[in-house]
Write a protein that holds these residues in place. Structure first.
Motif, short mmCIF file in Angstrom:
data_model
loop_
_atom_site.label_atom_id
_atom_site.label_comp_id
_atom_site.label_asym_id
_atom_site.label_seq_id
_atom_site.Cartn_x
_atom_site.Cartn_y
_atom_site.Cartn_z
N ILE A 176 -17.80 26.21 16.06
CA ILE A 176 -17.17 24.91 16.30
C ILE A 176 -18.24 23.84 16.44
O ILE A 176 -18.10 22.71 15.93
N ILE B 154 -19.41 22.88 13.12
CA ILE B 154 -18.46 22.01 12.43
C ILE B 154 -18.64 20.57 12.89
O ILE B 154 -18.62 19.63 12.08
N VAL C 235 -9.04 25.72 17.05
CA VAL C 235 -9.09 26.30 15.72
C VAL C 235 -8.14 25.56 14.79
O VAL C 235 -8.49 25.17 13.68
N PHE C 236 -6.94 25.34 15.26
CA PHE C 236 -5.95 24.67 14.45
C PHE C 236 -6.40 23.28 14.05
O PHE C 236 -6.15 22.80 12.96
N THR D 229 1.94 23.40 5.93
CA THR D 229 1.65 24.09 7.19
C THR D 229 2.68 23.71 8.24
O THR D 229 3.20 24.57 8.96
N VAL E 47 -13.68 22.94 7.94
CA VAL E 47 -14.61 23.99 7.50
C VAL E 47 -15.18 23.72 6.11
O VAL E 47 -16.38 23.93 5.88
N VAL F 175 -10.02 23.78 11.71
CA VAL F 175 -10.13 24.63 10.55
C VAL F 175 -10.18 23.81 9.26
O VAL F 175 -10.79 24.21 8.26
N TRP F 176 -9.57 22.64 9.32
CA TRP F 176 -9.54 21.80 8.13
C TRP F 176 -10.92 21.24 7.79
O TRP F 176 -11.14 20.76 6.67
#
Lengths: 917, 486, 131
Positions: A689, A692, A574-575, B269, A581, A578-579
């Motif tokens: 995912i 993506i 996810v980390f 972040t 998305v 996520v960018w």
């Protein structure tokens, strides 16, 4: 850096260095145990002499010793003037007396030697704190005093249970308070300067002063034990008496107040100065006094009284006028004298009567007459009796109070009066309880006069307290005037000091205090006063804070490392994704491009294989289907016109499947054969995912390509690198380093497999397993396979092939031979161990990399040439071949070695009882 | 030219050791000599880069960006020197008498290979090459993990391998995206080209890289692998891991920071992650009684400091991050060595069972004291300068919450160090006597070396920080930094 | 071809992640393999694949030839991934031989499970098992 250092700088440094030297001496040489006190006292004396010399010669200025870290504004420099030197003199002087006393107290013991050594280090830090010009250096010494205090409080750790808790409390509280102070220093350095002297010259805006003051305040409050951050001080009494006498009465706890005095010219202009210091100081004064009334242990009584008097000083300084500071300075000195003396006397009393409890003391007047007189003077000074120094300074304080505005005036006077009344009461209790009446315990009745070592310091300090009081004018002229002027920075118009000013308000107040205090003492009749609920006391709250932090920490550690790894895998994905998305819009490209029939076919197979992988039962089925998926990917590469990748992928898939099959013999028993099935939660994460990923492909393809590198490669490969297979040329030549390192990766993985399975092999190798037909077939195929692998190597430069593919092919061939003939045969046929072969390949690579350097060219440069003997035929040669041979050896050898290791594990040994195929 | 030789030396040493298979003592001598040579070499590199010179080696004689180039600037030089120092001391500490002959023999080659990979990573100017180097370091670390051969080492290794593989997958995909928008993977080339790239793909690419590097640096919430695996390693190896492996992630972040400056959200972040790591890591550490787990949670916290300073996006912040990274490596390494001695003496990793009573206690306690108080930031040790730098950077950027987190973390750091002190070196009557410990010998050499190093480092904090500042500025030579302060 | 690649990436990535989150290490490793395939495809698609193969015949020019660099990258990545996969298989086999189940659980802390065999002589890494 060190070049411009003058003699005076060295002298100033010497002040701080002397105690350090004595510490080193005492730590290093065990023989000094008997004389540790003298050594320490001598060092203090030397420092004192230096200080006096500098005082007498009226030295003034900043002396830079060393620019430690100029980028961070940390410069080791000394600020010498009458004020700083006077305070330093106080510290050194009391130090001489305390060291001497410590020597008598500890006697000839190693623990004492180490304690005095640490005490010397502390003294050095304290002196450094006072003399430092740079804020960060001051901070350094500030923290060092705290650190020394930690170790000193722990001196009796082997005898008592409470030392660590007390030491930890003291250190954490003071360090915790010092951190905002550090921020304050950083702030001051950014808006003004890191040097106190320069700061004095500047005039900071009030807002800046406020910010700086508020940040520095926690450090002051913690170090100087102001309510509510005072609670560590009584606990510090777990330290031996000499330590308490020095640190926790005369020096360290004053550090905060000293800092306030130093800071007054810089940040004293803010309203908050008085608004905070006066109430806090006042409450501390009252509370400390109140608690002292209830103590039976005279050492604790002294500790609480210190708290109270620190509060008084804080209040005084908090009044925020030059005259108030002056009064504070005088009180600081007077207090140091009598408090140190009293603590040392407590040590003497303890030594004489073997008890410190008022309920057990008594009648010492006859047993220890000398001590009686000294303590009389010292106690009188503390209680504010004329003609002692304590009276003088308290009068001065009250005088200043009279000049304040009504609001502050009322509160401050009340606080001080109440505190002082308490002081008189508990001082009377202490003094009379110890010396008057008759002994209440056996120890007290057998008391004898303590030795010279215990009496010297109280004698001198008592004498000074008396002399200072009596000689008020001289004190004013020779001491208070120049010191205040130096510290506050400008001339102070002040009334002269005298014991007698006439019938003034302060005098009346003092009379009232003395009377009321005496009456209070009589009223209490030697009993104590309640202290308040234990559960809310500072130490208990602090312990609870630590314990609950630990508990929270336990939960945190569970979340950070104790959850199922699947969660962390998901988090990482996810980390990382996520960018991407926002790019999901490019999924619309789905409809814009053309599909090829072949592609759709491949996709269908792939989908079916994946579905089977997930939905079908059986572990072997999964092995098979995984390989099918791999083959479909290879097909995709084929459709994308990447021939080298196709070859590599196919071979890799074969090898992976083989290893998988070999490993699953054992894993299978630990793994469920049931189908994996559908789990909606995991699908919910997996599907987005996947989308993506698809979006990324579309987004990439929408980008206009950058032709710089491809064009260059297409051009340079045939012409300079002499190769038509551009991919191979890139791997072997343009980016040879990647290949070299990657090959080493394979070697390591292979050797690692050997290490993992160390001890598992049967040692005999495996026998032939295949049927006769299979063996014959293999006999035919093997040479062809080897030849093919060789061919792939040789033609790789200009056609699909190359080192990797060749090496993988060799490995596949080798495994084929295991399958047919068993590993035993293989090993007898091939004289070299595969691992060694792989390492030999690495050596070839290294040599291949280094050879060009003999010609002065960078590593991994390749040459190409044409070999045409007598013009009969031409062979184009290239050193890349040598390089690729290294790759082949490494990969073939490594993978074969790993395969052998896995192959030779028998199915029946301990552990798994794994099933055979 | 000598750069390439320097680079290959550890690889050659490893191959020599593997092929020749000498005894443990001989292997140790060879390795020590090799690493001593490397130290001297690395020092000369640092000296040359100190004048601003950038050392270049174009492999295969192909100019960048068509070939792979090594580009050694101050940042790379610092990390290289750090690695050589730590390697040497680790080799000194790894003794056949203390840890077993087989462990020593098996550990030397992978240690050399790891060094080889790290050198490559610190020197390369190409991102794909960085990827390959990182993979090599990973594989060698896997080999080191399973040297003890215990079940526990295997069990803890698998999650670590998996998470690193996932991170590598993200790394690869990110590289693909970067190539797609930048046209090459040469760092200098990317710096010049990435400004005009479309923001969406750029953010996606850099975000993947950041995630991969954050995992290697063990930032919250991706740090779980460290407390799981580090306790299982043989201690000098663990020391080296703690000292340098996490720094790989930090180094990678530093190296791509000129690229990241186009996507400030990533910096922000990282800043927040750093701050939370700083506090959460130390809280977790506070609750531990197993010493190595305590220390590895600490690493999470300290790396938080580094990344927070990094995330501030100022030149001073980057310099602070670099300095703090160096300081932390030295100090953490020392603490692991101390832990090793304590563990061997008491045959346990649990603090509550430790009691160090043997000759050499003073040396060990001093070493521990130096390292622990340096970690806690007590002046005048290196940690103070590091903390000063980080605090100042944070302060100047106006990040008050970050400051609050840091202050809290500092207090807890001190508390946790005191906890170790309390159990390991200062038993009080209430603890009672501990069951007698094993008869292992204490070898003080390595610990003494590190103590000296820490003191030297603290004394030379000025020049080192100056070098770090220059390194930070050098990073941004090509691409200016928005609002560069300091 | 682009949508084909994209769909394949979708399938592989989704399945791979799905397996990665499962409760058995074997499935996790299979999932890793699928994810690697997907990532390699993404890497390759940065070269805008689909043109002619970058193997130049002597006569052909360089028109329409695909970008060779991502292909080289992918090749390297495939080999590295293979090495890692093999290592993982061996690790799982080693664990299985010691009777450990393949369940995905948090690693336990404490001194438990520390068999005290830290320095087994055993067979050396570089030797084959008898020759």
């Amino acid at each position: 850096m060190l070049a411009d250092v003058t003699l005076l700088t060295w002298l100033a440094t010497g002040i701080v260095l002397m105690p350090v030297l004595s510490a080193v001496l005492l730590f290093a040489r065990r023989e000094f145990s008997a004389h540790a006190g003298l050594v320490g006292a001598a060092a203090s004396g030397l420092s004192l002499s230096l200080i006096v010399y500098l005082l007498v010669t009226q030295v003034q200025g900043v002396y830079v010793l060393w620019e430690w870290a100029p980028d961070l504004n940390v410069i080791l420099s000394w600020r010498l003037n009458q004020g700083t030197l006077a305070i330093a003199a106080l510290v050194a002087f009391v130090g001489v007396l305390v060291m001497h006393f410590a020597g008598a107290y500890f006697g000839d013991s190693h623990k004492g030697r180490r304690a005095i050594a640490t005490l010397s280090l502390f003294q050095a830090s304290m002196l450094g704190l006072i003399l430092a010009d740079n804020l960060f250096v001051l901070f350094t010494f500030w923290e060092l005093t705290g650190l020394c205090s930690f170790f000193l409080i722990n001196t009796d750790a082997d005898k008592r249970d409470d030392t660590f808790a007390a030491a930890q409390q003291a250190l954490i509280v003071t360090v915790g308070g010092a951190l905002p102070m550090l921020l304050g220093f950083i702030y001051l350095a950014s808006v003004g300067s890191a040097s106190l002297t320069e700061l004095y010259a500047l005039e900071l805006p009030v807002a800046a002063q406020t910010i700086a003051f508020l940040l520095i305040l926690p450090g002051v409050l913690t170090k100087s034990a102001q309510v509510p951050l005072h609670f560590w001080l009584p606990g510090a009494m777990a330290a031996p008496t000499p330590i308490s006498a020095y640190l926790h009465s005369a020096t360290m706890v004053k550090a905060g107040l000293i800092l306030l005095i130093f800071m007054f010219p810089v940040v004293g202009g803010t309203w908050w100065w008085s608004a905070l210091l006066v109430p806090i100081g006042g409450f501390t004064c009252i509370w400390g006094s109140y608690r002292a009334l209830g103590q039976d242990d005279i050492k604790l009584l002294m500790a609480w009284s210190t708290v109270s008097q620190l509060g008084l000083m804080a209040l005084t300084i908090g009044l925020g006028t030059d005259l108030a500071i002056r009064a504070g300075i005088l009180y600081l000195f007077a207090h140091a004298l009598f408090k140190a003396g009293l603590f040392i006397s407590v040590g003497g009393i303890d030594h004489a009567a073997h008890t410190r409890l008022l309920t057990q003391l008594g009648g010492l007047r006859k047993k220890t007459p000398a001590l009686f007189w000294f303590v009389l003077v010292l106690s009188g000074s503390m209680a504010g009796l004329p003609p002692f120094a304590g009276f003088l300074s308290k009068e001065l304080v009250l005088e200043k109070l009279m000049m304040m505005e009504p609001l502050i005036h009322d509160f401050a006077v009340t606080a001080i009066v109440l505190g002082s009344i308490g002081t008189v009461a508990y001082t009377s209790r202490f003094f009379l309880g110890t010396f008057a009446g008759s002994p209440r315990s056996e120890g007290a009745s057998k008391a004898h006069s303590p030795g010279f070592g215990f009496l010297l310091a109280p004698a001198i300090l008592a004498a000074l307290s008396l002399a200072a009081g009596v000689g008020a004018q001289w004190v004013d002229l020779w001491f208070l005037e120049p010191v205040s002027r130096a510290l506050v920075g400008w001339e102070i118009e002040a009334p002269k000091l005298a014991l007698w000013h006439g019938i003034t308000t302060p005098l009346l107040l003092t009379a009232g205090i003395l009377t009321a205090g005496w009456l209070l003492f009589r009223r209490l009749a030697g009993r104590g006063l309640p202290a308040g609920p234990e559960a809310f006391s500072g130490p208990v709250l602090f312990e609870r804070f630590l314990t609950s932090s630990q508990a929270i920490g336990g939960r945190v550690s569970h979340v950070l490392a104790g959850l199922s790894p699947s969660i962390y895998f998901g988090l990482l994905l996810v980390f990382g994704l996520v960018w991407s998305v926002p790019l999901s819009g490019s999924l619309s490209g789905f409809f814009n491009h053309s599909w090829s029939f072949g592609g759709i076919l491949v996709l269908i197979i792939q989908f079916l294989a994946i579905a089977g992988l997930i939905l079908l039962p059986g572990r072997l089925a999964r092995v098979f289907l995984l390989s099918v998926v791999g083959f479909t990917v290879a097909l995709l590469y084929r459709l994308l016109h990447a021939p080298d990748i196709v070859l590599t992928q196919l071979l890799v898939e074969v090898l992976t499947a083989t290893f998988f099959a070999l490993a699953i013999r054992f894993i299978a028993s630990q793994e469920s054969p049931l189908p994996i099935g559908l789990n909606w939660a995991r699908l919910a994460i997996a599907l987005p995912i996947g989308l993506i990923g698809a979006a990324l492909v579309f987004a990439l393809s929408a980008q206009p390509p950058d032709p710089r590198l491809p064009d260059y490669y297409h051009e340079a490969a045939p012409s300079i690198a002499k190769g038509l297979n551009v991919v191979n040329v890139i791997l072997g030549d343009f980016r040879g380093l990647d290949t070299l390192v990657e090959t080493v990766v394979v070697i390591l993985a292979a050797l690692g497999v050997g290490g993992l399975l160390r001890g598992e092999q049967s040692g005999r190798g495996s026998k032939a397993q295949g049927s006769f037909m299979a063996q014959q077939l293999t006999r035919l195929i093997l040479p062809l396979a080897f030849l093919l692998a060789l061919a792939l190597l040789l033609k790789g430069h200009n056609a699909p092939g190359g080192g990797f593919v060749s090496g993988l092919s060799f490995a596949v061939a080798a495994i084929l031979s295991f399958a047919a003939f068993g590993t035993q045969k293989f090993r007898t046929r091939i004289p070299v161990e595969p691992e060694r072969l792989a390492l030999f390949g690495a050596v070839v690579l290294i040599i291949s990399a280094l050879i060009p350097m003999t010609r002065g060219e960078p590593m991994l440069t390749h040459w190409h040439g044409v070999f045409s003997p007598m013009g009969l035929f031409t062979i184009k040669w290239s050193t890349t071949l040598f390089f690729e041979i290294g790759v082949v050896l490494a990969i073939a050898g490594g993978l074969t070695a790993a395969a052998i290791k896995l192959w030779e594990i028998p199915n029946d040994q301990s552990g798994s009882g794994g099933k055979t195929r | 030219m000598s750069l390439a030789l320097f680079f290959l030396t550890p690889l050659a040493t490893a191959c020599l050791l593997w092929l020749w298979r000498p005894t443990a003592r001989l292997s140790r001598q060879i390795s020590l000599i090799a690493s001593a040579v490397l130290i001297v070499w690395a020092a000369t590199i640092v000296a040359r880069c100190g004048d601003g010179e950038v050392l270049v080696h174009t492999f295969g004689n192909w100019t960048a960006p068509f070939g792979v180039v090594f580009v050694v600037d101050r940042l790379g030089a610092l990390f290289i020197l750090l690695q050589t120092l730590l390697l040497f001391v680790a080799l000194v500490a790894l003794r056949p008498e203390a840890h077993g002959e087989n462990t020593v023999i098996r550990a030397h080659p992978p240690l050399m290979i790891a060094t080889f990979g790290l050198f490559g990573a610190f020197m390369t100017g190409d991102l794909f090459n960085l990827f390959v180097m990182v993979e090599l370091v990973l594989v060698s670390s896997y080999m080191l993990i399973q040297i003890p051969g215990t079940r526990r080492s295997l069990v803890s290794a698998i999650p670590m391998i998996v998470i690193n593989t996932v991170a590598s997958a993200l790394f690869i995909a990110g590289l693909g995206l970067l190539y797609g928008i930048g046209g090459s993977l040469n760092i200098a080339d990317l710096i010049t080209h990435i400004g005009e790239a479309p923001g969406g793909l750029r953010l996606a690419a850099l975000g993947m890289l950041v995630a991969a590097f954050a995992t290697k640096a063990a930032l919250v919430p991706l740090c779980f692998w460290m407390p799981a695996t580090y306790p299982t390693l043989s201690a000098p190896v663990a020391a080296l891991f703690a000292g340098i492996m996490t720094k790989l992630g930090v180094y990678a972040l530093l190296r791509i920071s000129p690229l990241l400056s186009h996507e400030p959200v990533l910096f922000t972040t990282l800043m927040w992650l750093g701050g939370f790591s700083a506090l959460l890591g130390v809280l977790a550490a506070l609750s531990q009684y197993e010493m190595r787990r305590l220390l590895s949670f600490h690493s999470v916290s300290q790396v938080g400091y580094i990344v927070l300073a990094f995330g501030l996006q100022t030149v001073f912040g980057i310099a602070a991050a670099i300095f703090f990274a160096l300081h932390h490596s030295l100090v953490k390494f020392t603490l692991y060595l101390v832990a090793d001695e304590l563990e061997r003496a008491n045959n346990t990793q649990d603090l509550r069972q430790m009691d160090f009573r043997r000759p050499g206690k003073v040396i060990l306690a001093t070493a521990f004291g130096l390292a622990a108080f340096a970690l806690a930031g007590i002046p005048p040790l290196s940690g103070f300068f590091g903390k000063l730098a980080v605090f100042r950077a944070t302060f100047e950027s106006g990040e008050w919450i970050g400051l609050a987190l840091l202050i809290l973390a500092s207090v807890f750091t001190l508390a946790s160090m005191l906890k170790i002190w309390r159990f390991a070196f200062q038993r009080t009557p209430v603890d009672g006597a501990v069951v007698s410990s094993s008869a292992s010998t204490f070898y003080p050499t390595a610990v003494i070396m590190m103590s000296v190093l820490i003191v030297l480092f603290s004394l030379s904090a000025g020049p080192v920080f100056n070098y770090a500042m220059a390194a930070a500025e050098q990073l941004y030579l090509v691409n200016g930094l928005p609002g560069g302060g300091g | 071809m682009i949508p084909v690649v994209a769909t394949s990436v979708f399938l592989l990535l989704a399945a791979g992640v799905y397996l990665l989150l499962q409760k058995s290490w074997l499935r996790v490793v299979i999932g890793l393999g699928l994810i690697s395939h997907a990532m390699h495809l993404i890497l390759l698609s940065s070269g805008r694949p689909g043109g002619l193969a970058p193997v130049l015949l002597a006569s052909a020019g360089i028109e329409g030839v695909t970008d060779p660099l991502p292909q080289a990258f992918v090749l390297t990545a495939i080999v590295i991934a293979m090495a890692m996969t093999i290592y993982l298989f061996a690790a799982m086999a080693a664990l299985a031989r010691r009777g450990k189940r393949m369940d995905v659980e948090p690693v336990p802390d404490g001194d438990e499970d520390r068999e005290t065999e830290p320095d087994q002589p055993g067979l050396e890494d570089n030797e084959g098992s008898g020759s």
